[in-house]
Scaffold this motif. Sequence first.
Motif, short mmCIF file in Angstrom:
data_model
loop_
_atom_site.label_atom_id
_atom_site.label_comp_id
_atom_site.label_asym_id
_atom_site.label_seq_id
_atom_site.Cartn_x
_atom_site.Cartn_y
_atom_site.Cartn_z
N ARG A 136 -3.71 -1.13 -11.37
CA ARG A 136 -4.12 0.26 -11.54
C ARG A 136 -3.89 1.03 -10.25
O ARG A 136 -3.84 0.42 -9.17
CB ARG A 136 -5.60 0.33 -11.91
CG ARG A 136 -5.87 -0.16 -13.31
CD ARG A 136 -7.33 -0.04 -13.63
NE ARG A 136 -7.62 -0.61 -14.93
CZ ARG A 136 -8.82 -1.03 -15.32
NH1 ARG A 136 -9.84 -0.93 -14.50
NH2 ARG A 136 -9.00 -1.54 -16.51
N PRO A 137 -3.79 2.37 -10.33
CA PRO A 137 -3.64 3.15 -9.09
C PRO A 137 -4.81 2.90 -8.15
O PRO A 137 -5.93 2.65 -8.60
CB PRO A 137 -3.64 4.60 -9.58
CG PRO A 137 -3.37 4.53 -11.03
CD PRO A 137 -3.84 3.20 -11.51
N ARG A 138 -4.53 2.98 -6.85
CA ARG A 138 -5.58 2.75 -5.86
C ARG A 138 -6.45 3.98 -5.77
O ARG A 138 -5.93 5.10 -5.70
CB ARG A 138 -4.89 2.47 -4.51
CG ARG A 138 -5.79 1.95 -3.46
CD ARG A 138 -4.97 1.23 -2.39
NE ARG A 138 -5.78 1.01 -1.23
CZ ARG A 138 -5.61 1.65 -0.09
NH1 ARG A 138 -4.66 2.52 0.06
NH2 ARG A 138 -6.42 1.40 0.92
N ASP A 181 0.82 -1.22 0.00
CA ASP A 181 0.00 0.00 0.00
C ASP A 181 0.85 1.27 0.00
O ASP A 181 0.46 2.28 -0.58
CB ASP A 181 -0.95 0.00 1.20
CG ASP A 181 -2.09 -1.00 1.04
OD1 ASP A 181 -2.36 -1.41 -0.11
OD2 ASP A 181 -2.70 -1.38 2.06
N GLU A 207 4.29 -5.39 -8.10
CA GLU A 207 4.27 -4.34 -9.13
C GLU A 207 4.36 -4.92 -10.54
O GLU A 207 3.97 -4.27 -11.50
CB GLU A 207 5.41 -3.33 -8.89
CG GLU A 207 5.37 -2.66 -7.52
CD GLU A 207 4.16 -1.76 -7.32
OE1 GLU A 207 3.53 -1.37 -8.32
OE2 GLU A 207 3.83 -1.47 -6.14
N ASN A 215 1.28 -4.89 -12.77
CA ASN A 215 0.77 -3.63 -13.33
C ASN A 215 -0.61 -3.26 -12.80
O ASN A 215 -1.53 -2.96 -13.58
CB ASN A 215 0.72 -3.70 -14.87
CG ASN A 215 2.10 -3.80 -15.46
OD1 ASN A 215 3.00 -3.09 -15.04
ND2 ASN A 215 2.27 -4.71 -16.41
N GLY A 248 3.84 1.46 -1.31
CA GLY A 248 4.65 1.51 -2.53
C GLY A 248 6.12 1.72 -2.23
O GLY A 248 6.94 1.95 -3.12
#
Length: 296
Positions: free
Chosen positions: A291-293, A226, A286, A289, A228
């Motif tokens: 999608r953004p959270r 979460d 990662e 790929n 990153g």
Amino acid sequence: MTSSTQTTVTVLGLGAMGRALAAAFVAAGHPTTVWNRSPGKDADLIARGATSVATAAEAVRASDLVVGCLFDHGSVHEVLDPVAGLLAGRPLVNLTSTEPAGARELATWAAANGIPFLDGGIMATPEMIGRPGSALLYSGSSDVFDTFRDVLESLGTAEYFGADAGRASLVDFALLSGMYVMFAGYYHGAAMVREIGMSAEEFGNRAASWLAALLPSLPAAGAQIDTGDYSQVLQPLTFTKAALDAIVSASRDAGVDLDIVGPVRDLVDRQIAAGYGAQSSERAFESLNPRPRIAS
Ligand code: FVH
């Protein structure tokens, strides 16, 4: 909230799961009407106190709440399209497994026909329904969820994931993906030890203990994903690569195909090739790929 024991419930579809749902509603004291396409699956339910009817139309008319548990998205439409007019204004809960896009399509169809709609995903086997450990995920109409929550709790813990009808299905399928991949990992291990005479059953006992000991670490791995930020390293990607290389080699020696383990190693290799070898192994996430959270 309704006075839940007075709520009448219809169950459409008496497969293994539909029968378990209907039995749980009956056991919780709800007058329950059941219908199935082909006859002969209602005897036990009738003995328990359910009412069986001959047509989906009669079933829909009979109750405050209609629950569908059919085979797939197509069969939901086959059963419900002809009775859409009767369903207008009558709350409908779909517990048939449908993809998120299918759940959203059903929500659009329901809205067009004036049907208050909730989609659900069942995280339980038929034997678990109505018992501790049974969990059902819902999304769609919050009015339907709030009004009938007590009734739905007869089946298992009820959790609501929001107005977008596809959300419960998405979480359902995400959990199922973890289940299927975990089982595939077990198949791979069982294939490896076969040549030394270990039974798949014995290996299953060992794998169950080993995996159960590791599973509590998932939320901590998730916390790292979460952020990153993979700089807090418990096990670097290079270490995991060495382990997976050895597993691949041992699998080849044991004559086991790499369909399961090979792609897992690829996830790790892609991050190392991108220069992240010293970072935490959770970084393999990662490679998918994602999608953004977005805010829930
Ligand atoms: N069983 C389980 O463990 C899983 C747990 C998680 C959720 N799934 C989903 O629940 C849906 C129903 O599953 P099921 O186990 O009850 O499935 P079946 O025993 O195969 O029964 C299917 C029922 O659907 C009826 N049906 C099929 N096609 C049609 C159609 N075109 N028109 C009307 N009814 C139809 C079938 O009727 P019949 O063959 O007896 O006449 C059964 O009642 C499913 O989405 C799971 O993924 C269960």
